[in-house]
Design a protein around this motif. Sequence first.
Motif, short mmCIF file in Angstrom:
data_model
loop_
_atom_site.label_atom_id
_atom_site.label_comp_id
_atom_site.label_asym_id
_atom_site.label_seq_id
_atom_site.Cartn_x
_atom_site.Cartn_y
_atom_site.Cartn_z
N GLY A 309 0.82 -1.22 0.00
CA GLY A 309 0.00 0.00 0.00
C GLY A 309 0.85 1.26 0.00
N ALA A 310 1.90 1.27 0.80
CA ALA A 310 2.77 2.45 0.85
C ALA A 310 3.50 2.63 -0.47
N ALA A 311 3.92 1.54 -1.10
CA ALA A 311 4.62 1.64 -2.38
C ALA A 311 3.71 2.19 -3.46
N ARG A 312 2.45 1.75 -3.49
CA ARG A 312 1.52 2.26 -4.49
C ARG A 312 1.21 3.73 -4.25
N SER A 313 1.03 4.12 -3.01
CA SER A 313 0.76 5.53 -2.70
C SER A 313 1.93 6.40 -3.10
N ALA A 314 3.15 5.94 -2.83
CA ALA A 314 4.34 6.71 -3.20
C ALA A 314 4.44 6.86 -4.70
N ALA A 315 4.10 5.79 -5.46
CA ALA A 315 4.15 5.87 -6.92
C ALA A 315 3.11 6.84 -7.45
N ILE A 316 1.92 6.85 -6.86
CA ILE A 316 0.87 7.78 -7.29
C ILE A 316 1.29 9.22 -7.03
N ARG A 317 1.86 9.48 -5.85
CA ARG A 317 2.32 10.85 -5.55
C ARG A 317 3.44 11.27 -6.50
N SER A 318 4.34 10.35 -6.82
CA SER A 318 5.44 10.67 -7.72
C SER A 318 4.93 11.03 -9.11
N ARG A 319 3.95 10.26 -9.61
CA ARG A 319 3.40 10.57 -10.93
C ARG A 319 2.64 11.88 -10.91
N ALA A 320 1.92 12.14 -9.82
CA ALA A 320 1.17 13.40 -9.72
C ALA A 320 2.12 14.59 -9.71
N ALA A 321 3.22 14.47 -8.98
CA ALA A 321 4.20 15.57 -8.93
C ALA A 321 4.82 15.82 -10.29
N ALA A 322 4.95 14.76 -11.09
CA ALA A 322 5.55 14.90 -12.42
C ALA A 322 4.51 15.27 -13.48
N GLY A 323 3.25 15.40 -13.08
CA GLY A 323 2.20 15.75 -14.02
C GLY A 323 1.76 14.60 -14.90
N ILE A 324 2.04 13.37 -14.46
CA ILE A 324 1.65 12.19 -15.24
C ILE A 324 0.29 11.72 -14.75
N PRO A 325 -0.69 11.55 -15.65
CA PRO A 325 -2.02 11.10 -15.22
C PRO A 325 -1.93 9.74 -14.54
N CYS A 326 -2.69 9.57 -13.46
CA CYS A 326 -2.69 8.30 -12.73
C CYS A 326 -3.75 7.37 -13.30
#
Length: 326
Positions: A309-326
């Motif tokens: 769960g923490a790994a998926r949340s971190a990946a979602i935040r990373s994509r959001a910060a980079a402007g990549i649609p989740c």
Amino acid sequence: MYFDRPATATPACGDFSPAYDNRLPAAATAIPPALALRYSRLRLGEALSPEMRHPDVLHLVHGSERGARLRVPRDWLSVSLPLGAQLRVDAEELGWPIERGSVLVWRGAVQLASGNGGHWLSLCGSPQAWHRAGADAGLLGELFADEGRCPPLLARFLVRMAQALRKADGTGVAAPELLAGACVLVHEQQRPLRELLPRCSGRTTAARRRTLARLLRIQHLIRSQIGRSPDMAWLSRQGNYSTWHLSRIYRAAFGHTPSEYAARLRLQRALHLVRDTALPFCEITEACGFESQSSFCRAFKQFSGMTPGAARSAAIRSRAAAGIPC
């Protein structure tokens, strides 16, 4: 289509822009009529068995649409790579996908098929055809059947060969420097394998090569069944070893046992599915061959340092910060 793109487009495996010409040897930027080689393009649902048509020439086959299939016969050497999405491979009663950015060197019968319509290339032929085309016999003789990372230059050389042959209506004209360069790149890509030879059993270099080839086949069998725990008794039979002897010589060559290698592959796949997909964790547990979701979570945390769960949340935040649609 891939080969219809303008020169400034960026293919999946690298940049084929005109600026690339500055990085090629001068002789390789021209396409003199010096190399006998046949180009074939497979479209929707088409299949090709090249030994039935032209068994004595080297073939460069370009799969370009869904369902395109190539059947490479026994005793042939093939170098195959996907340029877009996955390439489906069937050999030795097993099937597995080759991901973009990988190259498969194979000795013997194999079937290649487009999955979702991605482009792929396969350079294949009998040993005599490779030699007749001008390939270095010494380099070819040292190649192992193996799947690994594709050198970007290799993809560029094969695409240039395909483009030149296509312009010549597939009649077999291409620069010998491109084939020579491709052979050198494949040989160099396998340098780490040759560096393992001193760690393999055998009194002579030839004996150690046979040992490594058998161990690479075991490794391949593990990779092709990544969603299951390895059956050590079955793997041992495939290599004509006892279970104990296989674990010993496998660790001596690669630094880990077959079971440890399989576990790492499963966790790497699980990490990809957790980070890059929205699959429920129960489905990832099943896809990666774990007995239960709790055992999956424990192994995942030990491998990655965080829970799924923490790994998926971190990946979602990373994509959001980079402007990549989740």
